[in-house]
Design a protein around this motif. Structure first.
Motif, PDB file in Angstrom:
ATOM      1  N   VAL A 122       0.797  -1.319   0.003  1.00  0.00           N
ATOM      2  CA  VAL A 122       0.068   0.052  -0.234  1.00  0.00           C
ATOM      3  C   VAL A 122       0.871   1.372   0.020  1.00  0.00           C
ATOM      4  O   VAL A 122       1.769   1.386   0.766  1.00  0.00           O
ATOM      5  N   GLU A 123       0.444   2.137  -1.036  1.00  0.00           N
ATOM      6  CA  GLU A 123       1.173   3.467  -0.734  1.00  0.00           C
ATOM      7  C   GLU A 123       0.151   4.478  -0.303  1.00  0.00           C
ATOM      8  O   GLU A 123      -0.542   4.752  -1.347  1.00  0.00           O
ATOM      9  N   ILE A 124       0.561   5.473   0.671  1.00  0.00           N
ATOM     10  CA  ILE A 124      -0.271   6.423   1.155  1.00  0.00           C
ATOM     11  C   ILE A 124       0.009   7.570   0.271  1.00  0.00           C
ATOM     12  O   ILE A 124       1.146   8.124   0.268  1.00  0.00           O
ATOM     13  N   TYR A 125      -0.959   8.007  -0.418  1.00  0.00           N
ATOM     14  CA  TYR A 125      -0.473   9.173  -1.478  1.00  0.00           C
ATOM     15  C   TYR A 125      -1.012  10.572  -0.806  1.00  0.00           C
ATOM     16  O   TYR A 125      -0.229  11.580  -0.752  1.00  0.00           O
ATOM     17  N   SER A 126      -1.945  10.620  -0.148  1.00  0.00           N
ATOM     18  CA  SER A 126      -2.424  11.777   0.422  1.00  0.00           C
ATOM     19  C   SER A 126      -3.290  11.202   1.618  1.00  0.00           C
ATOM     20  O   SER A 126      -3.732  10.055   1.964  1.00  0.00           O
ATOM     21  N   ILE A 127      -4.067  12.181   2.340  1.00  0.00           N
ATOM     22  CA  ILE A 127      -4.797  11.837   3.677  1.00  0.00           C
ATOM     23  C   ILE A 127      -6.128  11.118   3.345  1.00  0.00           C
ATOM     24  O   ILE A 127      -6.457  10.318   4.089  1.00  0.00           O
ATOM     25  N   ASP A 128      -6.418  11.152   1.964  1.00  0.00           N
ATOM     26  CA  ASP A 128      -7.888  10.432   1.662  1.00  0.00           C
ATOM     27  C   ASP A 128      -7.487   9.534   0.441  1.00  0.00           C
ATOM     28  O   ASP A 128      -8.301   8.735   0.047  1.00  0.00           O
ATOM     29  N   GLU A 129      -6.167   9.510  -0.157  1.00  0.00           N
ATOM     30  CA  GLU A 129      -5.973   8.605  -1.214  1.00  0.00           C
ATOM     31  C   GLU A 129      -4.954   7.789  -0.993  1.00  0.00           C
ATOM     32  O   GLU A 129      -3.960   7.924  -0.466  1.00  0.00           O
ATOM     33  N   SER A 130      -5.088   6.496  -1.732  1.00  0.00           N
ATOM     34  CA  SER A 130      -4.096   5.533  -1.597  1.00  0.00           C
ATOM     35  C   SER A 130      -3.740   4.535  -2.834  1.00  0.00           C
ATOM     36  O   SER A 130      -4.950   4.559  -3.552  1.00  0.00           O
ATOM     37  N   PHE A 131      -2.629   4.102  -2.863  1.00  0.00           N
ATOM     38  CA  PHE A 131      -2.603   3.186  -4.232  1.00  0.00           C
ATOM     39  C   PHE A 131      -2.155   1.836  -3.420  1.00  0.00           C
ATOM     40  O   PHE A 131      -1.598   1.530  -2.485  1.00  0.00           O
ATOM     41  N   LEU A 132      -3.079   0.653  -3.991  1.00  0.00           N
ATOM     42  CA  LEU A 132      -2.823  -0.597  -3.467  1.00  0.00           C
ATOM     43  C   LEU A 132      -2.240  -1.353  -4.721  1.00  0.00           C
ATOM     44  O   LEU A 132      -2.763  -1.223  -5.889  1.00  0.00           O
ATOM     45  N   PHE A 133      -1.348  -2.248  -4.437  1.00  0.00           N
ATOM     46  CA  PHE A 133      -0.413  -3.117  -5.672  1.00  0.00           C
ATOM     47  C   PHE A 133      -0.914  -4.358  -5.349  1.00  0.00           C
ATOM     48  O   PHE A 133      -0.484  -4.934  -4.398  1.00  0.00           O
ATOM     49  N   PHE A 134      -1.395  -5.121  -6.375  1.00  0.00           N
ATOM     50  CA  PHE A 134      -1.676  -6.425  -6.438  1.00  0.00           C
ATOM     51  C   PHE A 134      -0.868  -7.260  -7.441  1.00  0.00           C
ATOM     52  O   PHE A 134      -0.595  -6.454  -8.618  1.00  0.00           O
ATOM     53  N   PRO A 135      -0.347  -8.443  -7.087  1.00  0.00           N
ATOM     54  CA  PRO A 135       0.177  -9.237  -8.378  1.00  0.00           C
ATOM     55  C   PRO A 135      -0.664  -9.160  -9.359  1.00  0.00           C
ATOM     56  O   PRO A 135      -1.711  -9.224  -9.088  1.00  0.00           O
ATOM     57  N   ASP A 136      -0.095  -9.688 -10.574  1.00  0.00           N
ATOM     58  CA  ASP A 136      -1.041 -10.042 -11.749  1.00  0.00           C
ATOM     59  C   ASP A 136      -1.419 -11.400 -11.728  1.00  0.00           C
ATOM     60  O   ASP A 136      -0.657 -12.375 -12.486  1.00  0.00           O
ATOM     61  N   TRP A 137      -2.509 -11.567 -11.172  1.00  0.00           N
ATOM     62  CA  TRP A 137      -2.875 -13.029 -11.002  1.00  0.00           C
ATOM     63  C   TRP A 137      -4.019 -13.239 -12.196  1.00  0.00           C
ATOM     64  O   TRP A 137      -4.558 -12.486 -12.884  1.00  0.00           O
ATOM     65  N   GLU A 138      -4.058 -14.649 -12.551  1.00  0.00           N
ATOM     66  CA  GLU A 138      -4.823 -14.954 -13.730  1.00  0.00           C
ATOM     67  C   GLU A 138      -6.286 -15.483 -12.890  1.00  0.00           C
ATOM     68  O   GLU A 138      -6.265 -15.797 -11.893  1.00  0.00           O
ATOM     69  N   ASN A 139      -7.310 -15.355 -13.949  1.00  0.00           N
ATOM     70  CA  ASN A 139      -8.730 -15.609 -13.289  1.00  0.00           C
ATOM     71  C   ASN A 139      -8.953 -14.983 -12.191  1.00  0.00           C
ATOM     72  O   ASN A 139      -9.717 -15.657 -11.230  1.00  0.00           O
ATOM     73  N   VAL A 140      -8.735 -13.684 -11.901  1.00  0.00           N
ATOM     74  CA  VAL A 140      -9.143 -13.211 -10.593  1.00  0.00           C
ATOM     75  C   VAL A 140     -10.109 -11.957 -11.020  1.00  0.00           C
ATOM     76  O   VAL A 140      -9.797 -11.159 -11.985  1.00  0.00           O
ATOM     77  N   ASN A 141     -11.128 -11.862 -10.305  1.00  0.00           N
ATOM     78  CA  ASN A 141     -12.055 -10.664 -10.611  1.00  0.00           C
ATOM     79  C   ASN A 141     -11.588  -9.762  -9.775  1.00  0.00           C
ATOM     80  O   ASN A 141     -11.998  -9.648  -8.502  1.00  0.00           O
ATOM     81  N   TYR A 142     -10.752  -8.708 -10.122  1.00  0.00           N
ATOM     82  CA  TYR A 142     -10.302  -7.535  -9.457  1.00  0.00           C
ATOM     83  C   TYR A 142     -11.414  -6.588  -8.826  1.00  0.00           C
ATOM     84  O   TYR A 142     -11.543  -5.914  -7.683  1.00  0.00           O
ATOM     85  N   SER A 143     -12.649  -6.664  -9.741  1.00  0.00           N
ATOM     86  CA  SER A 143     -13.799  -5.823  -9.361  1.00  0.00           C
ATOM     87  C   SER A 143     -14.221  -6.358  -7.900  1.00  0.00           C
ATOM     88  O   SER A 143     -14.747  -5.530  -7.180  1.00  0.00           O
ATOM     89  N   ASP A 144     -14.318  -7.697  -7.661  1.00  0.00           N
ATOM     90  CA  ASP A 144     -14.967  -8.272  -6.509  1.00  0.00           C
ATOM     91  C   ASP A 144     -14.007  -7.558  -5.295  1.00  0.00           C
ATOM     92  O   ASP A 144     -14.449  -7.268  -4.328  1.00  0.00           O
TER      93      ASP A 144
END
Lengths: 424, 136
Positions: free
Chosen positions: A95-117
């Protein structure tokens, strides 16, 4: 895969958490000194208010529409933000905290995964555990994730780059809204016929590097789905400055010294937090440029003979600088201290004529004790004598002319045992 | 254990770490290796930091059910409601503390003197009380 998550109308949403009576009321939050509107919820925006509206000019209109107004309660926002990031860290490996209300989350590139879920689960968890509604943008690069986050507001709060019509969205996205494209870059691009994200995505990379700097080059790569913008490396700070505008005009040097003492203490605390010391101190003193009357703006700097993180020494220099630039009969509105020439003080070698090494040995434990006590019992528990020039009166709002105006401040619901919310 | 005893234990904990392992006599303590950290109420009560909040109970109607007036209620927003749980609910613009009753798939909220039925969009369970702290 990169997620960009930010709180919707974050400050306003925080103010709503512990106010069940305001669930259906429009809310806006003001800047330091209750100057301008910095945050509004969607209801308030629908009424025509926007960020940057000057508060005193809109006071009557806000009252007429029944808008609940709040001063910025940074203590509360910081606590809620910390809770959100704890939740993000439960879901994402990085997790990279960008500002007080925004953050970036980093996930590996998995196959057959529904990132929206995954995005939906995070959104639900944050809403349940903190009460804050968030939007989630999901894409292969940070720039696209940020773009998706904006698009998410129209897609139930989640937007996955893989599920949208990418070219269509890029063609509808103005180039100046892209993260990393500022005013001057946008001007250049528009002059050369590049007005949408789509055309920037297809811009020649060599030209991008030449005309838009290496950051522009990276932005073009990111628009093509290549994660080119690295995590922000921990870099030592270049300057630490603290300044506030006074609530009411200040005339006396002793009030200026008292204010300067509080800001210097804060600046030195921040500097010591990062284990840094400073070599240069600058003090700025000014009147309100927008008010009538004689104007005065001045600044003075001093160089220390060696790196220092010792508050009494820094304060002494700052006070001398302030006294030198002070002129009587001006309505001062703001004083600022800046510590520069920051570096890690690992030096064990001192000047041949420097008598300070002995005192340095005593100073550091004193400062550590000072920091520990203020961290444990609250900032301002211990302060230097010049911070009490107004006689040690109990902290009453309105006593000190230089204190921040925050007339609409909400309680510190989550961090102060005396201000916790009530249930009936 | 009297309250006084408990107090001196908690106060002593602040100095405790500096006493453990003190070699007063030059040979090892028989309890070396068995020392523990001391009871930490933080770990006991605040399990899920991101979802735990403190509220103050202002009314006396829950006293018969076990929550006295003026108590500090520790509330977990991530906990699931169960029958007979104490919950904080948002109801008609107020935060209320009530006991949650589930039966036949329906739900209602009660305290010592009244029963509340949920109103659509006006009633919402915010969190479950996981601890009640009362100081005497």
């Amino acid at each position: 895969m990169v997620f960009h998550i930010d709180g919707n109308s974050f400050y306003a949403s925080c103010e709503r958490i512990f106010r069940p009576d305001l669930y259906h009321t429009p809310i806006c939050v003001l800047s330091n000194n209750d100057g301008i509107i910095v945050a509004l919820d969607s209801e308030c925006r629908k009424l025509g208010f926007k960020r940057g509206d000057v508060f005193y000019k809109n006071r009557e209109k806000l009252k007429k529409h029944g808008v609940a107004v709040f001063s910025s309660n940074y203590t509360l926002y910081a606590d809620i933000s910390a809770r959100m990031n704890i939740i993000y860290n439960r879901f994402a490996p990085e997790v990279e905290i960008y500002s007080i209300d925004e953050s970036f989350l980093f996930f590996p590139d998995w196959e057959n995964v529904n990132y929206s879920d995954i995005g939906f689960q995070i959104k639900e968890t944050v809403k349940t555990e903190t009460g804050i509604p968030v939007s989630v943008g999901i894409a292969p690069s940070k720039t696209l994730a940020k773009m998706c986050n904006k698009l998410a507001k129209k897609h139930d709060g989640i937007c996955d780059w893989n599920t949208v019509n990418q070219d269509e969205e890029l063609k509808n996205y103005p180039v100046e809204y892209i993260w990393g494209v500022g005013y001057s870059k946008a001007k250049f691009l528009k002059k050369h016929g590049i007005t949408t994200a789509y055309s920037l995505k297809n811009y020649d990379l060599i030209k991008a590097k030449k005309f838009l700097t290496v950051n522009g080059y990276r932005t073009v790569q990111e628009l093509n789905g290549i994660a080119a913008i690295d995590k922000i490396k921990e870099k030592a700070r270049q300057v630490i400055s603290v300044s506030r505008s006074f609530k009411a005009p200040v005339y006396e040097i002793k009030d200026i010294i008292t204010a300067l003492s509080e800001y210097t203490q804060e600046a030195v605390a921040r500097m010591r937090d990062e284990k840094l010391s400073c070599k240069f101190i600058s003090v700025y003193l000014m009147t309100n440029a927008n008010a009538k009357g004689d104007q005065y703006f001045n600044t003075l700097s001093a160089e220390l003979p060696y790196l220092s993180a010792y508050l009494p020494e820094i304060q002494g220099v700052a006070n001398d600088l302030a006294k030198k630039i002070y002129r009587p009969n001006y309505k001062f509105r703001k004083v600022m201290i800046a510590l520069t020439g920051l570096d890690y003080d690992n030096s064990r070698q001192y000047d041949l004529f420097d008598q300070s090494c002995k005192t340095k040995e005593n100073n550091e434990p004193l400062m550590q004790a000072f920091d520990t006590i203020n961290n444990k019992y609250g900032r301002g528990t211990l302060k230097l004598g010049c911070g009490c020039l107004n006689g040690n009166k109990p902290q009453e709002e309105g006593q000190d002319p230089w204190k921040l105006r925050r007339d609409y401040l909400s309680p510190r619901y989550t961090t102060n045992i005396n201000e916790i919310p009530k249930v009936y | 254990m009297t309250t006084l005893h408990l107090y001196s234990i908690i106060k002593g904990m602040e100095y405790r770490d500096s006493y453990i392992g003190q070699k007063m006599s030059g040979f090892a303590s028989p309890s070396q290796g068995y020392e523990e950290q001391g009871i930490d109420l933080n770990r006991l009560i605040f399990k899920n930091l991101s979802s735990t909040y403190c509220f103050r109970l202002e009314t006396a109607e829950m006293a018969d059910l076990g929550l006295p007036k003026g108590a500090l209620l520790v509330v977990d927003r991530s906990a699931s409601p169960y029958n007979d749980a104490f919950g904080i609910i948002r109801h008609e613009n107020n935060f209320l503390c009530r006991q949650i009753k589930k039966y036949n798939g329906n739900i209602y909220f009660k305290n010592g003197c009244e029963i509340i039925y949920p109103i659509v969009n006006e009633t919402e369970i915010i969190g479950i009380v996981t601890a009640c702290i009362q100081e005497f």
